[in-house]
Design a protein around this motif. Sequence first.
Motif, PDB file in Angstrom:
ATOM      1  N   LEU A  47     -60.980  45.212  22.707  1.00 32.16           N
ATOM      2  CA  LEU A  47     -62.087  45.507  21.789  1.00 32.16           C
ATOM      3  C   LEU A  47     -62.710  44.216  21.267  1.00 32.16           C
ATOM      4  N   ASP A  48     -62.166  43.063  21.690  1.00 30.95           N
ATOM      5  CA  ASP A  48     -62.625  41.792  21.134  1.00 30.95           C
ATOM      6  C   ASP A  48     -63.995  41.383  21.635  1.00 30.95           C
ATOM      7  N   ASP A  49     -64.278  41.590  22.937  1.00 30.97           N
ATOM      8  CA  ASP A  49     -65.515  41.049  23.504  1.00 30.97           C
ATOM      9  C   ASP A  49     -66.513  42.172  23.780  1.00 30.97           C
ATOM     10  N   SER A  56     -46.538  27.003  21.001  1.00 35.04           N
ATOM     11  CA  SER A  56     -47.327  27.900  20.165  1.00 35.04           C
ATOM     12  C   SER A  56     -46.460  29.106  19.811  1.00 35.04           C
ATOM     13  N   VAL A  57     -46.961  29.936  18.916  1.00 34.32           N
ATOM     14  CA  VAL A  57     -46.183  31.125  18.520  1.00 34.32           C
ATOM     15  C   VAL A  57     -45.941  32.017  19.731  1.00 34.32           C
ATOM     16  N   ASN A  58     -46.991  32.241  20.547  1.00 34.88           N
ATOM     17  CA  ASN A  58     -46.826  33.087  21.734  1.00 34.88           C
ATOM     18  C   ASN A  58     -45.765  32.513  22.665  1.00 34.88           C
ATOM     19  N   VAL A 101     -55.965  47.090  30.453  1.00 32.76           N
ATOM     20  CA  VAL A 101     -56.163  47.138  29.003  1.00 32.76           C
ATOM     21  C   VAL A 101     -57.609  46.771  28.732  1.00 32.76           C
ATOM     22  N   LEU A 113     -42.194  32.932  21.183  1.00 28.16           N
ATOM     23  CA  LEU A 113     -41.669  34.299  21.248  1.00 28.16           C
ATOM     24  C   LEU A 113     -41.357  34.713  22.687  1.00 28.16           C
ATOM     25  N   LEU A 114     -42.168  34.263  23.639  1.00 19.84           N
ATOM     26  CA  LEU A 114     -41.914  34.637  25.035  1.00 19.84           C
ATOM     27  C   LEU A 114     -40.678  33.930  25.585  1.00 19.84           C
ATOM     28  N   TRP A 150     -42.466  32.561  31.362  1.00 19.97           N
ATOM     29  CA  TRP A 150     -42.007  33.944  31.209  1.00 19.97           C
ATOM     30  C   TRP A 150     -42.390  34.754  32.464  1.00 19.97           C
ATOM     31  N   THR A 151     -43.640  34.589  32.891  1.00 19.46           N
ATOM     32  CA  THR A 151     -44.127  35.346  34.045  1.00 19.46           C
ATOM     33  C   THR A 151     -43.358  34.959  35.311  1.00 19.46           C
ATOM     34  N   ASP A 177     -46.556  31.177  31.257  1.00 15.60           N
ATOM     35  CA  ASP A 177     -46.339  31.095  32.707  1.00 15.60           C
ATOM     36  C   ASP A 177     -44.845  31.051  33.050  1.00 15.60           C
ATOM     37  N   ILE A 221     -43.020  42.885  37.201  1.00 14.33           N
ATOM     38  CA  ILE A 221     -44.114  43.348  36.342  1.00 14.33           C
ATOM     39  C   ILE A 221     -45.204  43.955  37.213  1.00 14.33           C
TER      40      ILE A 221
END
Lengths: 248, 276
Positions: B274-276, B40-42, B271, B45-46, B161-162, B159, B266
């Motif tokens: 505002l979505d839900d 996926s895009v995420n 955070v 990029l990660l 990346w993490t 995961d 990390i």
Amino acid sequence: MSAGFRSLLAVLESGFESGGIVMGAAGFQLVRPSSCMTFGTGREPVLYPYYEDSVRNAWRTAIDRLEAETASIGAHGVVGVSISNQSDPSNSVTQLSLLGTAVRVPGAEPLSRPFLSMLSMDDTLKLLLRGWVPCGVGVGFSAIHVHGYAASPMWQGNLTTNAEMEVLTDGVQIARGRAEENLRESLGPLQAAGAIASTLTLQRFGQSCGKGQGVLIEGQMLGTAVVQYREPAVSVSAVRSVTRGRSS
Amino acid sequence: MTDRVRTQTPEESLPAEAVTRLRQLEGGDGQAPMFTSDLSVNEFLLIEDCDFEPLGLVVGSSIYHVGIQVVRWTASQELDILSRAMYHARELAMARMEAEAEELGADGVVGVRLDIRFYEWGQNLAEFVAIGTAVRHKVGGSWRTPAGKPFTSDLSGQDFWTLLQTGRRPVALVMGNCVYHVAHRHMLSAMGQAYQNLELPNFTQALYTARELAMERMQYEARQVGSEGVVGVQITEKNHIWGHHAIEFFTIGTAVVRFRDGGLAIRPGMVLTLDD
């Protein structure tokens, strides 16, 4: 906040403005080969280049029409392209339609060819911020027949034992390879660095083969081409959501 | 069988068509290199953010005829012919996927999915497919397994990346399985238990035994690659096409090792979305 509204915000955030819904559609009669047309005892998979070309041509037509409609309204590209592929086996009619949202950068010169992307505007914005841009939608298709002789455990002498069906395995690999190769060919003129969010679909159908039943394997691969155009504008930072359980 | 280029053992070798296609991905024949990926895009990029680059979608498959196993109706026992078939076919698919990654010069494969499909048109035929994205570290370093092969992992890009932020890296996808037959009850026993709520010990015992065998086999594989532990373990229990009295327990996870000292790089932050 709805996904649609979020996408609209992403359009505005990225400097694009929405140009409305655009579509490219094509209805074709695509006759799937009903038989391998041989006596069906070989071990080499059979290719169907004419059928493959016909399916690719149908896709190419729908994509070209989407690009033409986008260019006609002065848009620079289309995001969120969704694909509908409906086939009626009784009359071999396939209807392809590609729908998406046209976007344009106000005041910018028109592109020689608008970009297409199956990615949402949210995803497109993320790519843009990291220096990448979507540049097109690619499609690959392949069709392979494996003879009934090679697909039968009895004829292969392993009716009761564990054994790999080697020719069937090779047939799947060839179908997948041809679909991917064809996808890359379709993206060649775009000079893309690669394709992301690709989907690979492999379907198998029983197919007449001599006096027995062989297997038709169809491979289809779709993806959005991307190209890097600058260094990343923002760094990645991690946020771990505590609103959900472990991801699946 | 079509011509195979023997890069490893005969069973892990690649069809000639696959080698040609992979060389084209690398930019052979005067063409520019071009990757394909189901990231996926995420994820894309990660993975790029950890200095890895995608090289191509790699796939291994095996269509396998599962042999016949004779079993006593009233015996709870492992169906070793079926266990071996289900394991061997997955292993073939994985090995071929790794061979494709090797051919691309990858350091590893991320986001591996392992699927099984039984065919309507082929009795006792099953297709096993392993699919993932081959990646290579832009700077280099030792990312491969102790045996010198590309690492494999079913972790998502997020995961992966993490995991790297914590100073650990994936070594290998490890798995274990067990196909187990649950004994049928004698007719008189079943009739005597009719209309009662009660535990069926043969079913309970079968679940425990099958799970333990599958877990033990996965842990054995993890020890073989010198890992510190296994993350993202998934346990599935399926009957496939065998009916209610034969179950397969399948466990799969990513074996990891530490490559950098230090704790978590990390720190959790708060955070409010505002979505839900």
